[in-house]
Scaffold this motif. Structure first.
Motif, PDB file in Angstrom:
ATOM      1  N   ASP A 131       0.862  -1.181   0.000  1.00 24.29           N
ATOM      2  CA  ASP A 131       0.000   0.000   0.000  1.00 24.29           C
ATOM      3  C   ASP A 131       0.900   1.232   0.000  1.00 24.29           C
ATOM      4  OD1 ASP A 131      -2.146   1.705   0.205  1.00 24.29           O
ATOM      5  OD2 ASP A 131      -2.655   1.167   2.275  1.00 24.29           O
ATOM      6  N   GLN A 132       0.515   2.246  -0.729  1.00 22.47           N
ATOM      7  CA  GLN A 132       1.293   3.481  -0.796  1.00 22.47           C
ATOM      8  C   GLN A 132       0.441   4.655  -0.313  1.00 22.47           C
ATOM      9  OE1 GLN A 132       4.604   3.689  -1.578  1.00 22.47           O
ATOM     10  NE2 GLN A 132       4.468   1.474  -1.525  1.00 22.47           N
ATOM     11  N   PRO A 133       0.230   4.767   0.990  1.00 23.70           N
ATOM     12  CA  PRO A 133      -0.578   5.894   1.473  1.00 23.70           C
ATOM     13  C   PRO A 133       0.132   7.212   1.193  1.00 23.70           C
ATOM     14  CG  PRO A 133       0.514   4.796   3.308  1.00 23.70           C
ATOM     15  CD  PRO A 133       0.777   3.968   2.077  1.00 23.70           C
ATOM     16  N   LYS A 134      -0.638   8.264   0.993  1.00 19.92           N
ATOM     17  CA  LYS A 134      -0.040   9.586   0.771  1.00 19.92           C
ATOM     18  C   LYS A 134       0.348  10.137   2.139  1.00 19.92           C
ATOM     19  CE  LYS A 134      -0.888  12.303  -2.589  1.00 19.92           C
ATOM     20  NZ  LYS A 134      -1.544  13.164  -3.566  1.00 19.92           N
ATOM     21  N   ILE A 135       1.661  10.228   2.353  1.00 22.06           N
ATOM     22  CA  ILE A 135       2.205  10.725   3.610  1.00 22.06           C
ATOM     23  C   ILE A 135       2.792  12.097   3.348  1.00 22.06           C
ATOM     24  CG2 ILE A 135       3.908  10.342   5.429  1.00 22.06           C
ATOM     25  CD1 ILE A 135       3.679   7.309   4.724  1.00 22.06           C
ATOM     26  N   ILE A 136       2.389  13.067   4.148  1.00 21.77           N
ATOM     27  CA  ILE A 136       2.846  14.438   3.973  1.00 21.77           C
ATOM     28  C   ILE A 136       3.631  14.842   5.215  1.00 21.77           C
ATOM     29  CG2 ILE A 136       2.144  16.824   3.576  1.00 21.77           C
ATOM     30  CD1 ILE A 136      -0.402  15.472   2.224  1.00 21.77           C
ATOM     31  N   ASP A 137       4.895  15.147   5.002  1.00 25.24           N
ATOM     32  CA  ASP A 137       5.812  15.511   6.073  1.00 25.24           C
ATOM     33  C   ASP A 137       5.847  17.035   6.179  1.00 25.24           C
ATOM     34  OD1 ASP A 137       8.093  15.993   7.699  1.00 25.24           O
ATOM     35  OD2 ASP A 137       9.016  14.124   7.018  1.00 25.24           O
ATOM     36  N   VAL A 138       5.378  17.561   7.313  1.00 21.65           N
ATOM     37  CA  VAL A 138       5.265  19.011   7.474  1.00 21.65           C
ATOM     38  C   VAL A 138       6.442  19.629   8.234  1.00 21.65           C
ATOM     39  CG1 VAL A 138       2.751  19.039   7.257  1.00 21.65           C
ATOM     40  CG2 VAL A 138       3.782  18.795   9.526  1.00 21.65           C
ATOM     41  N   ARG A 139       7.520  18.869   8.393  1.00 17.45           N
ATOM     42  CA  ARG A 139       8.698  19.395   9.100  1.00 17.45           C
ATOM     43  C   ARG A 139       9.457  20.392   8.221  1.00 17.45           C
ATOM     44  NH1 ARG A 139      12.190  14.519  10.385  1.00 17.45           N
ATOM     45  NH2 ARG A 139      11.405  13.890   8.343  1.00 17.45           N
ATOM     46  N   GLU A 140      10.372  21.090   8.853  1.00 21.88           N
ATOM     47  CA  GLU A 140      11.216  22.060   8.157  1.00 21.88           C
ATOM     48  C   GLU A 140      12.323  21.339   7.387  1.00 21.88           C
ATOM     49  OE1 GLU A 140      10.534  25.291   7.983  1.00 21.88           O
ATOM     50  OE2 GLU A 140       8.771  24.934   9.239  1.00 21.88           O
ATOM     51  N   ASP A 141      12.949  22.047   6.448  1.00 21.08           N
ATOM     52  CA  ASP A 141      14.004  21.481   5.604  1.00 21.08           C
ATOM     53  C   ASP A 141      15.123  20.839   6.433  1.00 21.08           C
ATOM     54  OD1 ASP A 141      12.677  22.307   3.308  1.00 21.08           O
ATOM     55  OD2 ASP A 141      13.870  24.126   3.082  1.00 21.08           O
ATOM     56  N   PHE A 142      15.573  21.524   7.467  1.00 18.23           N
ATOM     57  CA  PHE A 142      16.678  20.996   8.269  1.00 18.23           C
ATOM     58  C   PHE A 142      16.288  19.704   8.984  1.00 18.23           C
ATOM     59  CE2 PHE A 142      14.498  23.583  11.416  1.00 18.23           C
ATOM     60  CZ  PHE A 142      14.639  22.871  12.602  1.00 18.23           C
ATOM     61  N   GLU A 143      14.998  19.528   9.273  1.00 13.22           N
ATOM     62  CA  GLU A 143      14.539  18.305   9.932  1.00 13.22           C
ATOM     63  C   GLU A 143      14.479  17.130   8.961  1.00 13.22           C
ATOM     64  OE1 GLU A 143      11.452  19.444  13.334  1.00 13.22           O
ATOM     65  OE2 GLU A 143      10.996  20.435  11.417  1.00 13.22           O
ATOM     66  N   VAL A 174       6.108  18.942   2.584  1.00 14.48           N
ATOM     67  CA  VAL A 174       5.416  20.221   2.491  1.00 14.48           C
ATOM     68  C   VAL A 174       5.549  20.886   3.862  1.00 14.48           C
ATOM     69  CG1 VAL A 174       3.224  21.409   2.077  1.00 14.48           C
ATOM     70  CG2 VAL A 174       3.746  19.303   0.830  1.00 14.48           C
ATOM     71  N   PRO A 175       6.515  21.781   4.026  1.00 11.52           N
ATOM     72  CA  PRO A 175       6.663  22.443   5.321  1.00 11.52           C
ATOM     73  C   PRO A 175       5.341  23.070   5.770  1.00 11.52           C
ATOM     74  CG  PRO A 175       8.482  23.027   3.875  1.00 11.52           C
ATOM     75  CD  PRO A 175       7.474  22.281   3.045  1.00 11.52           C
ATOM     76  N   MET A 176       5.117  23.067   7.058  1.00 13.53           N
ATOM     77  CA  MET A 176       3.866  23.587   7.620  1.00 13.53           C
ATOM     78  C   MET A 176       3.535  24.972   7.071  1.00 13.53           C
ATOM     79  SD  MET A 176       1.615  22.518   9.796  1.00 13.53           S
ATOM     80  CE  MET A 176       0.467  22.990  11.064  1.00 13.53           C
ATOM     81  N   ALA A 177       4.538  25.823   6.930  1.00 13.80           N
ATOM     82  CA  ALA A 177       4.310  27.185   6.433  1.00 13.80           C
ATOM     83  C   ALA A 177       3.772  27.208   5.004  1.00 13.80           C
ATOM     84  CB  ALA A 177       5.607  27.991   6.513  1.00 13.80           C
ATOM     85  N   ASP A 178       3.991  26.142   4.243  1.00 10.50           N
ATOM     86  CA  ASP A 178       3.541  26.075   2.847  1.00 10.50           C
ATOM     87  C   ASP A 178       2.226  25.314   2.680  1.00 10.50           C
ATOM     88  OD1 ASP A 178       5.892  27.392   2.227  1.00 10.50           O
ATOM     89  OD2 ASP A 178       6.949  25.562   1.646  1.00 10.50           O
ATOM     90  N   LEU A 179       1.688  24.794   3.755  1.00 12.51           N
ATOM     91  CA  LEU A 179       0.502  23.934   3.681  1.00 12.51           C
ATOM     92  C   LEU A 179      -0.687  24.628   3.012  1.00 12.51           C
ATOM     93  CD1 LEU A 179      -0.481  21.105   4.458  1.00 12.51           C
ATOM     94  CD2 LEU A 179      -1.256  22.068   6.622  1.00 12.51           C
ATOM     95  N   ILE A 224      -1.975  11.215   5.291  1.00 11.27           N
ATOM     96  CA  ILE A 224      -1.379  10.958   6.603  1.00 11.27           C
ATOM     97  C   ILE A 224      -0.287  12.000   6.811  1.00 11.27           C
ATOM     98  CG2 ILE A 224      -0.112   9.326   8.050  1.00 11.27           C
ATOM     99  CD1 ILE A 224      -1.390   7.071   6.347  1.00 11.27           C
ATOM    100  N   PHE A 225      -0.441  12.799   7.854  1.00 14.31           N
ATOM    101  CA  PHE A 225       0.514  13.865   8.144  1.00 14.31           C
ATOM    102  C   PHE A 225       1.490  13.421   9.216  1.00 14.31           C
ATOM    103  CE2 PHE A 225      -2.849  16.049   6.026  1.00 14.31           C
ATOM    104  CZ  PHE A 225      -2.191  17.017   5.289  1.00 14.31           C
ATOM    105  N   VAL A 226       2.750  13.852   9.037  1.00 12.56           N
ATOM    106  CA  VAL A 226       3.812  13.487   9.974  1.00 12.56           C
ATOM    107  C   VAL A 226       4.698  14.707  10.234  1.00 12.56           C
ATOM    108  CG1 VAL A 226       5.344  12.637   8.152  1.00 12.56           C
ATOM    109  CG2 VAL A 226       5.661  11.821  10.491  1.00 12.56           C
ATOM    110  N   CYS A 227       5.204  14.789  11.456  1.00  7.88           N
ATOM    111  CA  CYS A 227       6.204  15.792  11.826  1.00  7.88           C
ATOM    112  C   CYS A 227       7.180  15.109  12.784  1.00  7.88           C
ATOM    113  CB  CYS A 227       5.561  17.038  12.443  1.00  7.88           C
ATOM    114  SG  CYS A 227       4.782  16.746  14.037  1.00  7.88           S
TER     115      CYS A 227
END
Length: 104
Positions: free
Chosen positions: A25-37, A49-54, A68-71
């Motif tokens: 399964d390939q769920p759509k996972i969106i990582d909202v952390r910053e570039d350095f993270e 997709v950094p949180m600021a760009d959401l 599915i969102f992750v940080c």
């Protein structure tokens, strides 16, 4: 009695998501952390997709699509889920514990 947005956010465990991915399964996972993270590592196949760009990006996704969102710890991703619920998304999920709990 009306449910709050907070009550309607589904949380999934890292183990659940990892098991789904192992099954193909390939769920759509969106990582909202910053570039350095994310420079320290991301879940394979996740979209950064950094949180600021959401708010500039969410129109690209379907309102019924599973997202599915992750940080780092699960707090920012929970907030991302709340925001998307408020604008009409139906199938947003938070990765409980975030990358601190991810081991796949």
């Amino acid at each position: 009695m009306q449910q709050s947005v907070r009550d309607r956010i589904v949380e999934v465990t890292p183990a659940e998501v990892a098991a789904r991915m192992k099954r193909g399964d390939q769920p759509k996972i969106i990582d909202v952390r910053e570039d350095f993270e994310v420079a320290e590592g991301m879940i394979e196949g996740a979209l950064h997709v950094p949180m600021a760009d959401l708010l500039d990006t969410y129109q690209e996704w379907g309102q019924d699509e599973e997202l599915i969102f992750v940080c780092r710890s699960g707090r920012r991703s929970f907030a991302a889920c709340q925001v998307l619920k408020l604008v009409g998304f139906q199938n947003v999920k938070n990765l409980a514990g975030g990358m601190k709990q991810w081991q796949a």
